[in-house]
Write a protein that holds these residues in place. Structure first.
Motif, PDB file in Angstrom:
ATOM      1  N   MET A   1      -8.586  -4.436  17.266  1.00  7.39           N
ATOM      2  CA  MET A   1      -9.607  -5.085  16.470  1.00  7.39           C
ATOM      3  C   MET A   1      -8.996  -5.793  15.269  1.00  7.39           C
ATOM      4  N   LYS A   2      -8.011  -5.144  14.662  1.00  5.61           N
ATOM      5  CA  LYS A   2      -7.345  -5.731  13.505  1.00  5.61           C
ATOM      6  C   LYS A   2      -6.627  -7.017  13.898  1.00  5.61           C
ATOM      7  N   GLN A   3      -5.997  -7.015  15.073  1.00  9.00           N
ATOM      8  CA  GLN A   3      -5.290  -8.187  15.580  1.00  9.00           C
ATOM      9  C   GLN A   3      -6.259  -9.343  15.826  1.00  9.00           C
ATOM     10  N   GLN A   4      -7.430  -9.050  16.374  1.00  9.06           N
ATOM     11  CA  GLN A   4      -8.420 -10.090  16.641  1.00  9.06           C
ATOM     12  C   GLN A   4      -8.954 -10.701  15.356  1.00  9.06           C
ATOM     13  N   MET A   5      -9.177  -9.877  14.347  1.00  7.77           N
ATOM     14  CA  MET A   5      -9.658 -10.394  13.068  1.00  7.77           C
ATOM     15  C   MET A   5      -8.600 -11.270  12.403  1.00  7.77           C
ATOM     16  N   MET A   6      -7.344 -10.884  12.541  1.00  7.61           N
ATOM     17  CA  MET A   6      -6.274 -11.689  11.974  1.00  7.61           C
ATOM     18  C   MET A   6      -6.179 -13.030  12.695  1.00  7.61           C
ATOM     19  N   MET A   7      -6.295 -13.026  14.015  1.00  5.20           N
ATOM     20  CA  MET A   7      -6.268 -14.275  14.782  1.00  5.20           C
ATOM     21  C   MET A   7      -7.442 -15.168  14.404  1.00  5.20           C
ATOM     22  N   PHE A   8      -8.630 -14.566  14.220  1.00  8.30           N
ATOM     23  CA  PHE A   8      -9.802 -15.349  13.822  1.00  8.30           C
ATOM     24  C   PHE A   8      -9.575 -15.967  12.448  1.00  8.30           C
ATOM     25  N   ALA A   9      -9.017 -15.208  11.517  1.00  4.09           N
ATOM     26  CA  ALA A   9      -8.778 -15.721  10.168  1.00  4.09           C
ATOM     27  C   ALA A   9      -7.750 -16.855  10.178  1.00  4.09           C
ATOM     28  N   ILE A  10      -6.705 -16.709  10.977  1.00 10.99           N
ATOM     29  CA  ILE A  10      -5.696 -17.767  11.068  1.00 10.99           C
ATOM     30  C   ILE A  10      -6.302 -19.023  11.663  1.00 10.99           C
ATOM     31  N   ARG A  11      -7.080 -18.864  12.727  1.00 13.05           N
ATOM     32  CA  ARG A  11      -7.737 -20.036  13.336  1.00 13.05           C
ATOM     33  C   ARG A  11      -8.727 -20.682  12.369  1.00 13.05           C
ATOM     34  N   TRP A  12      -9.447 -19.853  11.631  1.00 10.98           N
ATOM     35  CA  TRP A  12     -10.413 -20.363  10.666  1.00 10.98           C
ATOM     36  C   TRP A  12      -9.713 -21.244   9.630  1.00 10.98           C
ATOM     37  N   ILE A  13      -8.625 -20.757   9.080  1.00  5.81           N
ATOM     38  CA  ILE A  13      -7.910 -21.518   8.056  1.00  5.81           C
ATOM     39  C   ILE A  13      -7.290 -22.784   8.651  1.00  5.81           C
ATOM     40  N   LEU A  14      -6.686 -22.682   9.834  1.00 10.15           N
ATOM     41  CA  LEU A  14      -6.098 -23.865  10.455  1.00 10.15           C
ATOM     42  C   LEU A  14      -7.161 -24.866  10.887  1.00 10.15           C
ATOM     43  N   ASN A  15      -8.312 -24.395  11.368  1.00  6.99           N
ATOM     44  CA  ASN A  15      -9.409 -25.301  11.694  1.00  6.99           C
ATOM     45  C   ASN A  15      -9.925 -25.989  10.438  1.00  6.99           C
ATOM     46  N   SER A  16     -10.011 -25.260   9.349  1.00  9.70           N
ATOM     47  CA  SER A  16     -10.446 -25.858   8.085  1.00  9.70           C
ATOM     48  C   SER A  16      -9.479 -26.945   7.641  1.00  9.70           C
ATOM     49  N   PHE A  17      -8.192 -26.663   7.756  1.00 11.91           N
ATOM     50  CA  PHE A  17      -7.177 -27.645   7.392  1.00 11.91           C
ATOM     51  C   PHE A  17      -7.240 -28.859   8.317  1.00 11.91           C
ATOM     52  N   GLY A  18      -7.402 -28.627   9.614  1.00 10.46           N
ATOM     53  CA  GLY A  18      -7.528 -29.727  10.569  1.00 10.46           C
ATOM     54  C   GLY A  18      -8.755 -30.576  10.308  1.00 10.46           C
ATOM     55  N   GLU A 120       0.196 -15.064  20.735  1.00 13.53           N
ATOM     56  CA  GLU A 120       0.369 -14.250  21.936  1.00 13.53           C
ATOM     57  C   GLU A 120       1.829 -13.894  22.154  1.00 13.53           C
ATOM     58  N   LEU A 121       2.720 -14.839  21.897  1.00 15.31           N
ATOM     59  CA  LEU A 121       4.144 -14.571  22.032  1.00 15.31           C
ATOM     60  C   LEU A 121       4.587 -13.515  21.025  1.00 15.31           C
ATOM     61  N   GLU A 122       4.104 -13.637  19.797  1.00 15.26           N
ATOM     62  CA  GLU A 122       4.439 -12.657  18.771  1.00 15.26           C
ATOM     63  C   GLU A 122       3.875 -11.284  19.123  1.00 15.26           C
ATOM     64  N   TYR A 123       2.640 -11.251  19.626  1.00 18.99           N
ATOM     65  CA  TYR A 123       2.012  -9.983  20.000  1.00 18.99           C
ATOM     66  C   TYR A 123       2.766  -9.323  21.153  1.00 18.99           C
ATOM     67  N   SER A 124       3.193 -10.113  22.140  1.00 17.79           N
ATOM     68  CA  SER A 124       3.926  -9.527  23.266  1.00 17.79           C
ATOM     69  C   SER A 124       5.299  -9.036  22.816  1.00 17.79           C
ATOM     70  N   ASN A 125       5.935  -9.718  21.875  1.00 15.30           N
ATOM     71  CA  ASN A 125       7.215  -9.243  21.345  1.00 15.30           C
ATOM     72  C   ASN A 125       7.041  -7.953  20.568  1.00 15.30           C
ATOM     73  N   MET A 126       5.955  -7.816  19.831  1.00 21.97           N
ATOM     74  CA  MET A 126       5.685  -6.578  19.091  1.00 21.97           C
ATOM     75  C   MET A 126       5.473  -5.419  20.061  1.00 21.97           C
ATOM     76  N   ARG A 127       4.773  -5.656  21.159  1.00 22.50           N
ATOM     77  CA  ARG A 127       4.512  -4.592  22.138  1.00 22.50           C
ATOM     78  C   ARG A 127       5.796  -4.153  22.836  1.00 22.50           C
ATOM     79  N   LYS A 128       6.711  -5.099  23.079  1.00 23.84           N
ATOM     80  CA  LYS A 128       7.988  -4.752  23.715  1.00 23.84           C
ATOM     81  C   LYS A 128       8.840  -3.895  22.814  1.00 23.84           C
ATOM     82  N   GLU A 129       8.765  -4.129  21.495  1.00 27.23           N
ATOM     83  CA  GLU A 129       9.565  -3.373  20.559  1.00 27.23           C
ATOM     84  C   GLU A 129       9.073  -1.932  20.431  1.00 27.23           C
ATOM     85  N   GLN A 130       7.809  -1.707  20.685  1.00 28.36           N
ATOM     86  CA  GLN A 130       7.242  -0.349  20.548  1.00 28.36           C
ATOM     87  C   GLN A 130       7.561   0.451  21.730  1.00 28.36           C
TER      88      GLN A 130
END
Length: 130
Positions: A1-18, A120-130
Motif C-alpha cells: 500500500m505504501k508503494q502504491q501511494m508513493m507511485m501515485f504521488a510521483i505520478r501526481w507531481i509529474l503530471n502536474s509538471f507536464g 517497476e524496475l526499481e521495485y523488482s530490484n528491491m525485491r531481488k535484494e531481499q
C-alpha cells in the motif's frame, strides 16, 4: 500500500509538471489565466488528471473499444487527449483546445510510461535484494 501511494504521488507531481509545461506551450485561457496560475492550480489540475485517469479512463476505453480495434490502437491517443481535456475543464482557471489536449495527452502518456517502467524496475530490484 505504501508503494502504491508513493507511485501515485510521483505520478501526481509529474503530471502536474507536464500540465504546467503543456499549458505554457498550448494553453489558451480566460484573459491569460494560465500565465498567472500558481503552483497550487497545477497541483490541483494534476490531482484531477490523476483521479480522472484512474477512474474514468478504464470506462472510456471499454466504451471506445470498437474504435480502438478498428484503428489498431491509435484511437487511444484520442482517449488520452479526452482525459486531459476533461481534467482541464474541471480545473479552475485552465483551458486548452481539444487538439492541444491530444498533444498534451501524448506527452503525459510518455512521461507516465517512463515513470512506470523506472518504478517497476526499481521495485523488482528491491525485491531481488531481499
Amino acid at each position: 500500500m505504501k508503494q502504491q501511494m508513493m507511485m501515485f504521488a510521483i505520478r501526481w507531481i509529474l503530471n502536474s509538471f507536464g500540465l504546467w509545461i503543456a499549458v505554457r506551450v498550448f494553453g489558451t485561457g480566460y484573459s491569460g489565466a494560465e500565465i498567472d496560475a500558481g503552483v497550487a492550480v497545477f497541483l490541483l489540475a494534476g490531482l484531477i488528471f490523476s483521479v480522472v485517469n484512474a477512474i474514468l479512463k478504464p470506462i472510456v476505453i471499454i466504451l471506445a473499444l470498437p474504435a480502438i480495434l478498428l484503428t489498431l490502437g491509435l484511437f487511444t491517443i484520442i482517449v488520452n487527449g479526452f482525459m486531459v481535456w476533461i481534467s482541464l475543464k474541471l480545473a479552475p482557471g485552465l483551458q486548452m483546445t481539444f487538439w492541444h489536449s491530444v498533444l498534451t495527452g501524448l506527452v503525459l502518456s510518455l512521461v507516465n510510461y517512463v515513470v512506470s517502467s523506472v518504478l517497476e524496475l526499481e521495485y523488482s530490484n528491491m525485491r531481488k535484494e531481499q
